[in-house]
Design an enzyme around this catalytic site. Structure first.
Site, PDB file in Angstrom:
ATOM      1  N   GLY A  95      45.824  -7.637  12.074  1.00  0.00           N
ATOM      2  CA  GLY A  95      45.416  -8.692  11.139  1.00  0.00           C
ATOM      3  C   GLY A  95      46.487  -9.726  10.856  1.00  0.00           C
ATOM      4  N   LEU A  96      47.564  -9.735  11.660  1.00  0.00           N
ATOM      5  CA  LEU A  96      48.639 -10.714  11.447  1.00  0.00           C
ATOM      6  C   LEU A  96      48.552 -11.884  12.432  1.00  0.00           C
ATOM      7  CD1 LEU A  96      51.719  -8.415  10.695  1.00  0.00           C
ATOM      8  CD2 LEU A  96      50.166  -9.519   9.079  1.00  0.00           C
ATOM      9  N   SER A 110      48.094 -11.927  15.822  1.00  0.00           N
ATOM     10  CA  SER A 110      48.871 -11.800  17.061  1.00  0.00           C
ATOM     11  C   SER A 110      48.200 -12.510  18.232  1.00  0.00           C
ATOM     12  CB  SER A 110      49.104 -10.329  17.407  1.00  0.00           C
ATOM     13  OG  SER A 110      47.874  -9.649  17.561  1.00  0.00           O
ATOM     14  N   GLU A 124      41.404 -18.382  21.956  1.00  0.00           N
ATOM     15  CA  GLU A 124      40.895 -17.472  20.923  1.00  0.00           C
ATOM     16  C   GLU A 124      39.407 -17.158  21.134  1.00  0.00           C
ATOM     17  OE1 GLU A 124      42.986 -15.614  19.060  1.00  0.00           O
ATOM     18  OE2 GLU A 124      42.512 -16.459  17.097  1.00  0.00           O
ATOM     19  N   ASP A 165      43.337 -18.820  12.181  1.00  0.00           N
ATOM     20  CA  ASP A 165      44.581 -18.209  12.672  1.00  0.00           C
ATOM     21  C   ASP A 165      45.359 -19.167  13.574  1.00  0.00           C
ATOM     22  OD1 ASP A 165      43.530 -16.046  11.374  1.00  0.00           O
ATOM     23  OD2 ASP A 165      43.844 -14.626  12.995  1.00  0.00           O
TER      24      ASP A 165
END
Length: 387
Positions: A143-144, A146, A193, A204
């Site tokens: 959830g960061l 990546s 993405e 993100d």
């Protein structure tokens, strides 16, 4: 001739899940990066392959340039300056190229990332032989952001050596792109993405490209700038979670309790907007920073309580909450919940001794701890080996 690019990961400071139901959320970049190094062979070299090395996973893939040309004959119709989605037929050809690499079964989730790499590389640089090395400080699938950091840093490196952007090759150190070039990086990263996630929000990759923070709600995204130093302890519970199932669970709860959940989402909206206002307001002295941090802690605490109301907490998250509470520190989950990563605000005046104790206790539970500055720079590039 080599270009290196880096792009930061991201956290959600406030508003996750509620944003799906029309509330405001706030996301921020963190100073943990994914790095991409791109090197073309020398003119005298006879190596005619495209190599991809995933250093952290000790994996390397390679494709003869002739094989790529054979699989993707329509590449010349693409323009690096015009980001386009990967057509279904091309996606099939790329999938075949990936399949030939015999990706280890334990790493099958990588196939989508390698596919995104091939689409971005061949769209922007065509079929040139090269070696691309990827390393990251971000834990995968936690959830960061990546995957977005990968797509942004890759797009930045590829575009930096294309005719579509203007950068000063002679400059030493990290270089930032101009505004229009950043927009191009962001659009290409979004295409990557889409290959990895199907229908990403675009949040993100936007945070990773531009850095700092963004405030967003469905159909409305605003870049904002932090005026205070913020430091977080990020605890990776290492508990995998199913984001789709968690989002669906919140929607089902909303159908069962429409009035109560509407009140929850309204409260989250207020928290996100207040948090954004505090972060953007100027800081006059250390006392003002401490006061702001105390307000942010209260807002984080409230947001976590509302996330628990939505049913997206987890026993691992509660363990982190209890542990940090012993040290009078405030914690909230970030992202989908159900495991994943947890944020703990580290106040400016907090002693290093306390931080070390907290980390030791959390790591003894099997968690991974990272310390990150919040709201820093977006993607950057640097050059070496140029005349």
């Amino acid at each position: 001739m080599e270009v290196k690019a880096r792009a930061p990961g991201k956290i959600i400071l406030a508003g996750e899940h509620a944003v799906v139901h029309g509330s405001t959320a706030v996301a921020a970049s963190i100073n943990l990066y994914t790095y991409v190094s791109l090197r073309f062979p020398t003119a005298s070299g006879n190596d005619d392959t495209l190599k991809l090395e995933l250093k952290d996973l000790s994996l390397e893939f390679s494709w003869p340039v002739g094989r790529i040309k054979q699989a993707l004959p329509d590449l010349d119709s693409c323009l690096a300056s015009s980001p386009t989605s990967c057509p279904p037929e091309t996606m099939k050809s790329i999938a075949a190229l990936v399949e030939e690499q015999n990706i280890p079964e334990a790493e099958t989730g990588l196939a989508a990332g390698v596919s995104a790499f091939l689409w971005l590389y061949t769209s922007i640089q065509r079929c040139k032989p090269a070696k691309v090395v990827i390393t990251s400080e971000l834990p995968l699938g936690s959830g960061l952001g990546s995957s977005a950091a990968l797509c942004v840093s890759l797009s930045a490196a590829l575009l930096a050596l294309s005719d579509s952007v203007n950068l000063d090759f002679s400059h030493q150190g990290w270089l930032m792109f101009g505004e229009s070039d950043l927009e191009l990086v962001n659009k290409w990263a979004f295409e990557g993405e889409k290959i990895i996630h199907g229908r990403p929000s675009g949040i993100d990759n936007t945070v990773s490209t531009y850095g700092n923070m963004i405030k967003f709600r469905p159909g409305d995204l605003t870049r904002i700038k932090s005026n205070m130093p913020l430091k977080m302890l990020i605890t990776n519970t290492k508990v995998g979670r199913n984001t789709k199932a968690l989002v669906a669970g919140v929607s089902e709860r909303t159908l069962r309790h429409p009035k109560a959940m509407a009140a929850v989402f309204t409260a989250v909206d207020s928290i996100s907007n207040e948090l954004a206002t505090i972060i953007q307001s100027p800081v006059l002295d250390d006392l003002a920073i401490t006061e702001k941090e105390e307000k942010l802690e209260e807002l984080m605490e409230m947001n976590q309580g509302l996330l628990q109301c939505m049913g997206v907490s987890h026993s691992s998250i509660e363990t982190v909450l209890r542990t940090t509470l012993k040290y009078k520190l405030v914690t909230k989950l970030t992202g989908a919940g159900g495991g994943g990563c947890v944020l703990t605000l580290l106040p400016t005046l907090l002693s290093e001794t306390v931080v070390d104790k907290v980390i030791a206790e959390l790591e003894s539970c099997g968690f991974q701890c990272l310390i990150a500055g919040i709201g820093g720079k977006g993607t950057e590039v640097s050059f070496s080996g140029f005349p």
